[in-house]
Design a protein around this motif. Structure first.
Motif, PDB file in Angstrom:
ATOM      1  N   ALA A  36     -59.147   1.276 -61.773  1.00 38.08           N
ATOM      2  CA  ALA A  36     -59.577  -0.587 -61.414  1.00 38.08           C
ATOM      3  C   ALA A  36     -59.949  -1.350 -61.903  1.00 38.08           C
ATOM      4  O   ALA A  36     -59.236  -2.490 -62.200  1.00 38.08           O
ATOM      5  CB  ALA A  36     -60.825  -0.095 -60.491  1.00 38.08           C
ATOM      6  N   TYR A  37     -60.169  -1.229 -63.430  1.00 40.58           N
ATOM      7  CA  TYR A  37     -59.695  -1.432 -64.918  1.00 40.58           C
ATOM      8  C   TYR A  37     -57.835  -1.803 -64.995  1.00 40.58           C
ATOM      9  O   TYR A  37     -57.765  -2.759 -65.748  1.00 40.58           O
ATOM     10  CB  TYR A  37     -60.395  -0.558 -65.817  1.00 40.58           C
ATOM     11  N   LEU A  39     -55.809  -2.248 -62.387  1.00 44.66           N
ATOM     12  CA  LEU A  39     -54.878  -2.537 -61.893  1.00 44.66           C
ATOM     13  C   LEU A  39     -54.981  -4.491 -61.844  1.00 44.66           C
ATOM     14  O   LEU A  39     -54.753  -5.158 -61.889  1.00 44.66           O
ATOM     15  CB  LEU A  39     -55.379  -2.238 -60.691  1.00 44.66           C
ATOM     16  N   TRP A  40     -57.137  -4.359 -62.181  1.00 44.45           N
ATOM     17  CA  TRP A  40     -57.376  -5.930 -61.448  1.00 44.45           C
ATOM     18  C   TRP A  40     -58.504  -6.391 -62.899  1.00 44.45           C
ATOM     19  O   TRP A  40     -58.928  -6.688 -62.709  1.00 44.45           O
ATOM     20  CB  TRP A  40     -58.091  -5.750 -60.936  1.00 44.45           C
ATOM     21  N   ASP A  42     -57.248  -7.356 -65.587  1.00 45.83           N
ATOM     22  CA  ASP A  42     -57.282  -9.000 -66.339  1.00 45.83           C
ATOM     23  C   ASP A  42     -58.397  -9.832 -65.363  1.00 45.83           C
ATOM     24  O   ASP A  42     -58.077 -10.898 -65.922  1.00 45.83           O
ATOM     25  CB  ASP A  42     -55.655  -9.340 -66.662  1.00 45.83           C
ATOM     26  N   ARG A  43     -58.276  -9.919 -63.557  1.00 47.94           N
ATOM     27  CA  ARG A  43     -58.880 -10.683 -62.924  1.00 47.94           C
ATOM     28  C   ARG A  43     -60.426 -10.699 -63.135  1.00 47.94           C
ATOM     29  O   ARG A  43     -61.634 -11.101 -63.220  1.00 47.94           O
ATOM     30  CB  ARG A  43     -59.037 -10.523 -61.882  1.00 47.94           C
TER      31      ARG A  43
END
Length: 138
Positions: A36-37, A39-40, A42-43
């Motif tokens: 998850a880190y 892939l996402w 930066d969000r």
């Protein structure tokens, strides 16, 4: 003696991929969290800020505030103290608003700094390949 930049940034790097594999081997939720880190990641900061802003405008916040007022944060009976406390709370809220604005400005500055760094790295990459910069930088 120089120190190396050892930050782990979101994305498919050898370090993050290795941590993800180790996470899955050790305990599968760790591997899933690392995925998850990757892939996402930066969000995450903007998601947290959006959730905080959503809570500030939520009708539930009003309910919670009114509950706080009735459970010990209401009037004390001493008019001078109550007036002083209200003035101080208002002043603190204004300070917090200023700090929030400064944080948002700093976040925008950091985003622009990262964009400029990424553009510089890309231009160097293109120059090393012999193609020159893809677009002229402003």
């Amino acid at each position: 003696m120089t120190t190396a930049n050892c930050t782990i940034r979101p994305g498919w790097t050898p370090v993050t991929t290795g941590l993800m594999v180790l996470g899955f081997v050790a305990f599968w939720p760790l591997g899933l969290a690392m995925l998850a880190y990757i892939l996402w990641g930066d969000r995450f900061q903007t998601l947290a800020r959006d959730a905080r802003d959503q809570w500030r405008t939520s009708p539930m916040k009003g309910c919670m505030d009114s509950m706080n007022r009735t459970t010990g944060f209401g009037r004390t009976g001493n008019v001078a103290f109550d007036d002083y406390r209200e003035r101080e709370l208002k002043r603190l809220e204004e300070e917090k608003a200023k700090l929030d604005q400064m944080r948002d400005e700093f976040d925008a500055f950091l985003r622009e700094l990262r964009r400029a760094k990424d553009q510089d790295e890309f231009d160097r990459f293109m120059a090393n390949r012999g193609h020159g910069p893809a677009t002229p930088t402003a």
